[in-house]
Design a protein around this motif. Structure first.
Motif, short mmCIF file in Angstrom:
data_model
loop_
_atom_site.label_atom_id
_atom_site.label_comp_id
_atom_site.label_asym_id
_atom_site.label_seq_id
_atom_site.Cartn_x
_atom_site.Cartn_y
_atom_site.Cartn_z
N VAL A 34 4.28 2.49 0.73
CA VAL A 34 3.29 1.78 1.54
C VAL A 34 3.30 2.25 3.00
CG1 VAL A 34 3.20 -0.27 0.07
CG2 VAL A 34 4.77 -0.21 2.02
N ARG A 36 3.52 5.33 3.68
CA ARG A 36 3.04 6.70 3.54
C ARG A 36 4.12 7.72 3.89
NH1 ARG A 36 -3.11 6.29 4.23
NH2 ARG A 36 -3.36 4.08 4.41
N PHE A 163 9.13 -6.08 5.28
CA PHE A 163 7.73 -6.25 4.92
C PHE A 163 6.85 -6.10 6.16
CE2 PHE A 163 4.00 -8.99 4.80
CZ PHE A 163 3.37 -8.53 3.66
N PHE A 167 4.03 -3.30 6.93
CA PHE A 167 2.62 -3.69 6.97
C PHE A 167 2.00 -3.40 8.33
CE2 PHE A 167 -0.73 -6.95 7.55
CZ PHE A 167 -1.58 -6.49 6.56
N GLY A 223 -0.46 -8.52 -4.57
CA GLY A 223 0.55 -8.87 -3.59
C GLY A 223 1.76 -7.96 -3.62
N PHE A 224 2.62 -8.14 -2.63
CA PHE A 224 3.72 -7.23 -2.39
C PHE A 224 4.88 -7.50 -3.35
CE2 PHE A 224 7.12 -5.31 0.24
CZ PHE A 224 6.52 -4.08 0.42
N THR A 227 4.13 -6.12 -6.61
CA THR A 227 4.24 -4.66 -6.56
C THR A 227 5.69 -4.24 -6.78
OG1 THR A 227 2.43 -4.61 -4.99
CG2 THR A 227 3.74 -2.61 -5.18
N PHE B 87 -5.79 -1.40 9.70
CA PHE B 87 -4.52 -1.26 8.98
C PHE B 87 -4.79 -0.57 7.64
CE2 PHE B 87 -4.88 -4.41 5.58
CZ PHE B 87 -6.07 -5.02 5.96
N ASN B 88 -3.75 -0.24 6.96
CA ASN B 88 -3.86 0.40 5.65
C ASN B 88 -4.46 -0.60 4.65
OD1 ASN B 88 -3.41 1.43 3.11
ND2 ASN B 88 -1.17 1.50 3.31
N PHE B 91 -2.94 -1.64 1.33
CA PHE B 91 -1.61 -2.26 1.31
C PHE B 91 -1.58 -3.42 0.33
CE2 PHE B 91 2.15 -4.44 2.54
CZ PHE B 91 2.95 -3.48 3.14
N PRO B 92 -0.64 -3.40 -0.60
CA PRO B 92 -0.64 -4.45 -1.62
C PRO B 92 0.01 -5.73 -1.11
CG PRO B 92 1.12 -2.90 -2.05
CD PRO B 92 0.45 -2.43 -0.81
N ALA B 93 -0.74 -6.55 -0.39
CA ALA B 93 -0.17 -7.82 0.05
C ALA B 93 -1.26 -8.89 -0.03
CB ALA B 93 0.34 -7.71 1.49
N THR B 94 -0.88 -10.09 -0.43
CA THR B 94 -1.86 -11.17 -0.50
C THR B 94 -2.01 -11.80 0.89
OG1 THR B 94 -0.17 -12.80 -1.00
CG2 THR B 94 -1.24 -11.74 -2.88
N GLU B 97 1.03 -13.66 1.79
CA GLU B 97 2.16 -12.84 2.26
C GLU B 97 1.97 -12.35 3.69
OE1 GLU B 97 4.05 -10.80 -1.73
OE2 GLU B 97 2.09 -10.10 -1.09
N VAL B 98 0.70 -11.97 4.00
CA VAL B 98 0.43 -11.49 5.36
C VAL B 98 0.65 -12.61 6.37
CG1 VAL B 98 -1.37 -10.64 6.91
CG2 VAL B 98 -1.16 -9.69 4.61
N ASN B 137 -5.73 -10.09 -2.51
CA ASN B 137 -5.15 -9.01 -1.72
C ASN B 137 -5.97 -8.81 -0.45
OD1 ASN B 137 -2.98 -8.41 -3.32
ND2 ASN B 137 -3.74 -6.43 -4.03
N ILE B 138 -5.27 -8.52 0.64
CA ILE B 138 -5.92 -8.44 1.95
C ILE B 138 -7.02 -7.36 1.98
CG2 ILE B 138 -4.03 -6.96 2.84
CD1 ILE B 138 -5.56 -9.46 5.13
N GLU B 140 -9.12 -6.62 -0.21
CA GLU B 140 -10.36 -6.99 -0.90
C GLU B 140 -11.30 -7.80 -0.01
OE1 GLU B 140 -9.17 -9.24 -4.33
OE2 GLU B 140 -7.76 -7.71 -4.99
#
Lengths: 284, 257
Positions: A34, A36, A163, A167, A223-224, A227, B87-88, B91-94, B97-98, B137-138, B140
């Motif tokens: 994530v 990169r 995290f 992020f 979500g993370f 993942t 941001f990316n 990124f796999p975060a809900t 979570e963010v 997910n953020i 989306e």
């Protein structure tokens, strides 16, 4: 194989190491992907090779070195290489990926020199290149167990910091988090896990264990945390399935593990495509 | 009145040229201050100095009465950066979570997330009107929705001051007004002091309590009534000549079809 595990120590070692590596590599891999930095694993594995070559060379000339696990010097090199990468990343702040080819080629260059000084390839070194799970000793196993405990504890305790840093680094710094020290701890963990994984899949394939399960997981996870969960699941399936298949079909374990994880990745991409199609068809 | 931020005679230069010259500014508790100015006017530099992302070269900045540099209570300040919407997005975060990551500093290192933290996260997500999206997910979400999530992330640690760097970049025009209304609501109902850097001079002037214009110098600083009077002359000073200002005095939401 199941019966063999109870019978032969080398199979137990291989199996237990596989379980630990199948867990650790994708766990750290998620944070790497994530951010990169996928190629960082490749760079560090080549530095590890230089360390192992140096250890084998010293073994040849100094009798005091015999019996010392080459993995130790490999780890020292790997950690050193990770610190260099960090330094280079801050020097080239606008070309952060430059650090990776610099360290990668540096590692290979050094490794080749050590190998030539030792008068060429020996089988021992070859097993580090492509992995040789049957060569995992009890001491290797103990070292990897210690690394596992340290890494899992560190990830649990620093989870929210890791995290946030992955992020949004700027926000992490603005909110006063010790970004530098945490990143430092993280990169050292990566270096240790790479050195440890080498025994299973070999230097040339280490990065695949850190990235392929994550690449599959990212396609389907919400979500993370999910993942991380799917990455570890795919990692374990690849490693254990790969070891099992390699044992029964008499294939190279490292290669089998990697091909299995690519197979999982393709399945996930295919599954996702079908799912989207069904969803679209249902929506009309 | 107690001031949350006190800036005294601050200068800043990147190489040779000064980006900020002799800036003095005092932000009282409960204010909603907008700093407006053209690109390259030093707005982001000023915010970075306040946040400690850049070191103060000349002059002094006080946060909550403490000198910047000695200030440690960062959880009192929430920050929404301009970059938040670049941001990316993969990124796999809900959303959950963010927003939860906004508690990182407040909870402290080695501390693990618990139930009471979850409740705080849900509350912050509700405050920005994103409850229905909490498990999405953020990546989306739309730009405006993402920006609300980042505000929730800043709100979750219950800051007394919220700093926003061009928060409406990437928010579609229709939602900009809603967005400012939400900010005004946070300011009034939760008593959060707001400092915002923005381009939207027209839209913002009837929502904020104070406006300052920045272009290397801080040209104006006062409440909005004074600002309305001095606006024309001040604006031409800041932006150069022949500036047409658009005034938005329609009722909220009523003007658009």
């Amino acid at each position: 194989m199941i019966q063999g595990i109870f019978q032969y120590e080398f199979l137990q070692n291989a199996f237990l190491t596989g379980i630990m590596i199948g867990f650790l590599a994708p766990l750290l891999g998620v944070f790497i992907v994530v951010r990169r930095l996928s190629l960082i694993a490749d760079a560090l594995s080549h530095v590890t090779l230089a360390g192992i070559a140096a250890s084998l060379l010293m073994e040849k000339y100094f009798s005091a070195m015999t019996g010392i696990n080459p993995l130790y010097l490999g780890m020292v090199f790997s950690v050193g290489g990770s610190l260099f990468i960090e330094k280079l990343r801050s020097v080239y702040s606008h070309y952060q990926e430059l650090a990776i080819p610099i360290i990668l080629s540096g590692g290979i260059g050094l490794g080749v020199i050590f190998i030539s000084l030792a008068n060429g390839f020996n089988t021992d070194l070859f097993s580090y290149l492509f992995g040789s799970v049957s060569a995992v000793s009890r001491t290797d196993l103990m070292v990897i167990l210690a690394i596992s405990i340290i890494v899992v504890a560190a990830v649990l305790l620093l989870y929210k910091e890791l995290f946030l840093l992955s992020f949004d680094e700027e926000y992490a710094k603005a909110s006063g988090i010790a970004a530098k020290s945490i990143h430092f701890v993280f990169i050292i963990m990566v270096a240790l896990v790479i050195a440890a994984s080498m025994r299973v899949v070999g230097i040339l394939l280490v990065s695949s264990l850190m990235t392929l399960p994550v690449a599959a997981s990212i396609r389907i996870a919400k979500g993370f945390k999910q993942t991380i969960f799917f990455s570890i699941l795919f990692g374990e399936i690849s490693v254990l399935g790969g070891l099992f298949a390699a044992y029964h079909l008499d294939l190279a374990p490292g290669g089998t593990i990697v091909i299995l994880s690519i197979f999982i990745l393709l399945m996930v991409i295919f599954y996702k495509k079908i799912n989207v199609k069904i969803y679209k068809a249902g929506g009309v | 009145m107690e001031s949350i931020i006190e800036i005294k005679n601050v200068y800043y230069q990147y190489e040779k040229d000064y980006v900020l010259e002799n800036i003095s500014l005092s932000i009282p508790k409960g204010a909603f201050l907008a700093i407006v100015g053209p690109n390259g006017s030093g707005k982001s530099t000023l915010l970075k100095l306040i946040l400690g992302l850049l070191k103060v070269q000349t002059g002094k900045i006080y946060l909550f009465g403490q000198e910047q540099g000695k200030f440690k209570d960062w959880q009192k300040i929430g920050y929404v950066s301009q970059k938040a919407n670049s941001f990316n997005t993969g990124f796999p975060a809900t959303v959950f979570e963010v927003v939860a990551s906004g508690l990182t500093k407040k909870m402290g290192i080695f501390k693990v997330f618990k139930k009471e933290h979850s409740a705080q996260v849900v509350e912050a997500v509700e405050a920005v009107g994103m409850r229905d999206f909490i498990h999405r997910n953020i990546g989306e979400l739309s730009g405006g929705q993402q920006q609300r999530v980042f505000i929730a992330r800043a709100l979750v640690s219950e800051p007394e001051l919220l700093i926003l760097d061009e928060p409406t970049v990437g928010v579609d025009v229709e939602n900009v007004n809603n967005f400012y209304q939400m900010l005004a609501h946070l300011n009034k109902n939760k008593g959060i002091t707001l400092l915002m850097v923005t381009h939207d001079i027209g839209t913002v002037s009837d929502k904020v309590s104070h406006v300052a214009c920045l272009n290397k110098h801080l040209h104006f600083h006062g409440d909005t009534n004074q600002f309305e009077q001095m606006r024309m002359e001040e604006m031409s000073k800041v932006y150069g000549h022949d500036v047409h200002l658009l005034t938005h005095h329609h009722e909220h939401g009523g003007a658009r079809q």
